[in-house]
Design a protein around this motif. Structure first.
Motif, PDB file in Angstrom:
ATOM      1  N   CYS A 155       0.953  -1.130  -0.012  1.00 48.57           N
ATOM      2  CA  CYS A 155       0.146   0.073   0.001  1.00 48.57           C
ATOM      3  C   CYS A 155       0.778   1.147   0.184  1.00 48.57           C
ATOM      4  O   CYS A 155       1.969   1.358   0.692  1.00 48.57           O
ATOM      5  N   ALA A 156       0.257   2.425  -0.642  1.00 47.61           N
ATOM      6  CA  ALA A 156       1.322   3.689  -0.546  1.00 47.61           C
ATOM      7  C   ALA A 156       0.463   4.742  -0.196  1.00 47.61           C
ATOM      8  O   ALA A 156      -0.856   4.488  -0.369  1.00 47.61           O
ATOM      9  N   TRP A 157       1.077   5.607   0.514  1.00 45.94           N
ATOM     10  CA  TRP A 157       0.213   6.804   0.918  1.00 45.94           C
ATOM     11  C   TRP A 157       1.104   8.054   0.455  1.00 45.94           C
ATOM     12  O   TRP A 157       2.276   8.042   0.268  1.00 45.94           O
TER      13      TRP A 157
ATOM     14  N   SER B 240      -7.031  -2.524   3.343  1.00 47.41           N
ATOM     15  CA  SER B 240      -7.054  -3.855   3.911  1.00 47.41           C
ATOM     16  C   SER B 240      -5.708  -4.504   3.357  1.00 47.41           C
ATOM     17  O   SER B 240      -5.268  -4.508   2.139  1.00 47.41           O
ATOM     18  N   PRO B 241      -4.731  -5.123   4.318  1.00 52.72           N
ATOM     19  CA  PRO B 241      -3.468  -5.699   4.083  1.00 52.72           C
ATOM     20  C   PRO B 241      -4.058  -6.925   3.181  1.00 52.72           C
ATOM     21  O   PRO B 241      -3.159  -7.583   2.529  1.00 52.72           O
ATOM     22  N   ASN B 242      -5.170  -7.331   3.287  1.00 51.22           N
ATOM     23  CA  ASN B 242      -5.656  -8.563   2.376  1.00 51.22           C
ATOM     24  C   ASN B 242      -5.767  -8.232   0.810  1.00 51.22           C
ATOM     25  O   ASN B 242      -5.884  -9.271   0.085  1.00 51.22           O
ATOM     26  N   ASP B 243      -5.835  -7.084   0.593  1.00 52.32           N
ATOM     27  CA  ASP B 243      -5.950  -6.626  -0.904  1.00 52.32           C
ATOM     28  C   ASP B 243      -4.651  -6.814  -1.380  1.00 52.32           C
ATOM     29  O   ASP B 243      -3.606  -6.530  -0.763  1.00 52.32           O
ATOM     30  N   PRO B 244      -4.443  -7.646  -2.601  1.00 56.50           N
ATOM     31  CA  PRO B 244      -3.121  -7.925  -2.928  1.00 56.50           C
ATOM     32  C   PRO B 244      -2.144  -6.553  -3.293  1.00 56.50           C
ATOM     33  O   PRO B 244      -0.885  -6.758  -3.181  1.00 56.50           O
ATOM     34  N   LEU B 245      -2.791  -5.507  -3.442  1.00 63.41           N
ATOM     35  CA  LEU B 245      -2.063  -4.358  -3.589  1.00 63.41           C
ATOM     36  C   LEU B 245      -2.398  -3.274  -2.569  1.00 63.41           C
ATOM     37  O   LEU B 245      -1.718  -2.257  -2.619  1.00 63.41           O
ATOM     38  N   GLY B 246      -3.379  -3.531  -1.576  1.00 62.17           N
ATOM     39  CA  GLY B 246      -3.758  -2.735  -0.768  1.00 62.17           C
ATOM     40  C   GLY B 246      -4.287  -1.501  -1.437  1.00 62.17           C
ATOM     41  O   GLY B 246      -4.238  -0.491  -0.767  1.00 62.17           O
ATOM     42  N   ASP B 247      -4.801  -1.581  -2.611  1.00 59.23           N
ATOM     43  CA  ASP B 247      -5.474  -0.558  -3.220  1.00 59.23           C
ATOM     44  C   ASP B 247      -6.623  -1.166  -4.236  1.00 59.23           C
ATOM     45  O   ASP B 247      -6.187  -1.779  -5.183  1.00 59.23           O
ATOM     46  N   PRO B 248      -7.797  -0.812  -4.030  1.00 57.58           N
ATOM     47  CA  PRO B 248      -8.655  -1.593  -4.821  1.00 57.58           C
ATOM     48  C   PRO B 248      -8.931  -0.528  -6.195  1.00 57.58           C
ATOM     49  O   PRO B 248      -9.788  -0.946  -7.232  1.00 57.58           O
ATOM     50  N   ALA B 249      -8.149   0.545  -6.414  1.00 56.87           N
ATOM     51  CA  ALA B 249      -8.317   1.209  -7.809  1.00 56.87           C
ATOM     52  C   ALA B 249      -7.906   0.482  -8.732  1.00 56.87           C
ATOM     53  O   ALA B 249      -6.735  -0.215  -8.847  1.00 56.87           O
TER      54      ALA B 249
END
Length: 405
Positions: free
Chosen positions: A61-63, A390-399
């Motif tokens: 994930c990125a911020w 969510s850390p369960n998202d493969p890239l932590g990013d649904p976009a």
């Protein structure tokens, strides 16, 4: 987007505009630094593309951090499941860290990464890694007065100070050795190779042969590095991806495979310094940057090279034979570098505690030019009110668009 630390707002990177801000920040931060070299924008976008084989076994994930609507920092967090197979199930990584000299910004960024990693079940965070230990990693702590070579980082001195104020301690020190490739042969190495005689054979791997030998080199790499600090194996897809990215730069004699008793025992890859070739392109390959780069590669315009990959089979570690194999590959590569007009070479990165390799490199007249650190700290119990995915998202990013194209 929610408030974090005294006027700093954090936003998980989701949209094309977010990614553009994420990738654009370093250009502003380093505008006055003559030693910073803009990375190629295409490579930066591809790093976060879903097709990056790193994400076959990892999540991230990125911020971006904003103050009054202006981007003032960025960071990423990664969970690599291969760490679990190496007995480090409690470990998470952070990386891509860039920020203005403001402790509140650093606190907000590292806090977001820690929270996301904590929710993934990690209790320690280490970094920086972009995105893996097998890619660009380490925070520059010494050697700010010269530009980095390809896939090596650059940072202002205050980064380490701000992280220290936030409780980060040194976990490992990585060294970049530099020197002329026109070294004299150490007498001891010549004697050892003479004793080994025909048992040692070197094979130069040309660009067209890389794919055929990729699995052999990957096996040697994973075996050679298996006992190193922080080791994570490279998968077949990752190694082939890395080889594909290197192909343009491969020149005759720059890739050596060492055979001992007709069995692969070591390999080495030297590459023209891509940073030197692209320094004036501003990170842009289009519309004319790609043509300039191809012309410079064809003309052999560079005078600097880096050795990013090298490995000797584990059974030969801490032995005279292992040192002789390493030296033989360096000597064979040297002749090709000098013929191409190369004046400066870098061996990096080398762990500070790797006394055997350091002694060999120093015997060739190379000296430490830059030091990098991997830093770490414990992760407190995660809080649920910090922004993230969510850390369960493969890239932590649904976009759907993560690249910022």
């Amino acid at each position: 987007m929610r408030p974090a630390c005294r006027g700093v707002d954090l936003r998980p990177v989701r949209t094309r505009r977010d990614w553009l801000r994420f990738h654009a920040l370093p250009e502003r931060l380093y505008a006055a630094d003559p030693n910073w070299i803009p990375p190629l924008k295409l490579q930066q976008r591809q790093l976060w593309a879903p097709r990056n084989p790193f994400f076959e076994h990892a999540s991230g994930c990125a911020w971006i951090a904003l103050r009054d609507g202006r981007t003032v920092g960025r960071i990423s967090a990664q969970v690599d499941r291969l760490n679990e197979s190496e007995g480090r199930a409690d470990l998470g990584w952070f990386g891509q860290l860039e920020a203005e000299d403001d402790l509140d910004v650093f606190a907000a960024l590292t806090g977001a990464a820690a929270d996301w990693l904590g929710r993934a079940g990690r209790r320690r965070m280490q970094g920086p890694f972009d995105l893996s230990i097998n890619q660009q990693c380490g925070l520059l702590v010494d050697g700010f007065d010269s530009p980095p070579m390809m896939l090596m980082g650059h940072a202002p001195p205050y980064y380490r100070s701000r992280l220290a104020e936030l409780g980060f301690e040194t976990a490992a020190t990585l060294l970049a050795y530099q020197g002329s490739p026109a070294f004299d042969d150490p007498r001891g190495m010549r004697r050892v190779l003479a004793r080994l005689g025909d048992r040692v054979r070197l094979r130069s791997i040309d660009r067209g042969e890389l794919d055929r030998h990729a699995e052999t080199m990957r096996g040697l790499f994973n075996d050679a590095w298996s006992d190193n600090w922080g080791f994570v194996p490279m998968t077949e897809n990752e190694f082939r991806h890395a080889i594909h990215d290197m192909k343009l730069l491969i020149r005759p004699g720059y890739v050596q495979l060492a055979l001992l008793d007709d069995r692969p025992a070591a390999f080495m890859v030297a590459l023209p310094d891509l940073n030197e070739l692209t320094r004036d392109l501003g990170g842009r390959l289009f519309p004319v940057g790609a043509i300039k780069l191809l012309w410079r590669v064809w003309r052999k315009s560079n005078r600097r090279v880096r050795v990013p990959l090298m490995g000797v089979a584990a059974q030969h570690h801490r032995s005279v034979t292992g040192a002789a194999l390493s030296y033989a590959m360096m000597a064979a590569t040297r002749d090709h570098l000098l013929a191409d007009g190369v004046a400066w070479a870098e061996q990096s990165w080398i762990l500070e505690q790797n006394r055997g390799m350091r002694s060999l490199i120093e015997s060739l007249g190379m000296r430490v030019a830059k030091r990098y650190e991997i830093v770490e700290r414990e992760i407190a119990s995660p809080t649920s009110d910090l922004p993230g995915n969510s850390p369960n998202d493969p890239l932590g990013d649904p976009a759907p668009d993560r690249s910022g194209r």
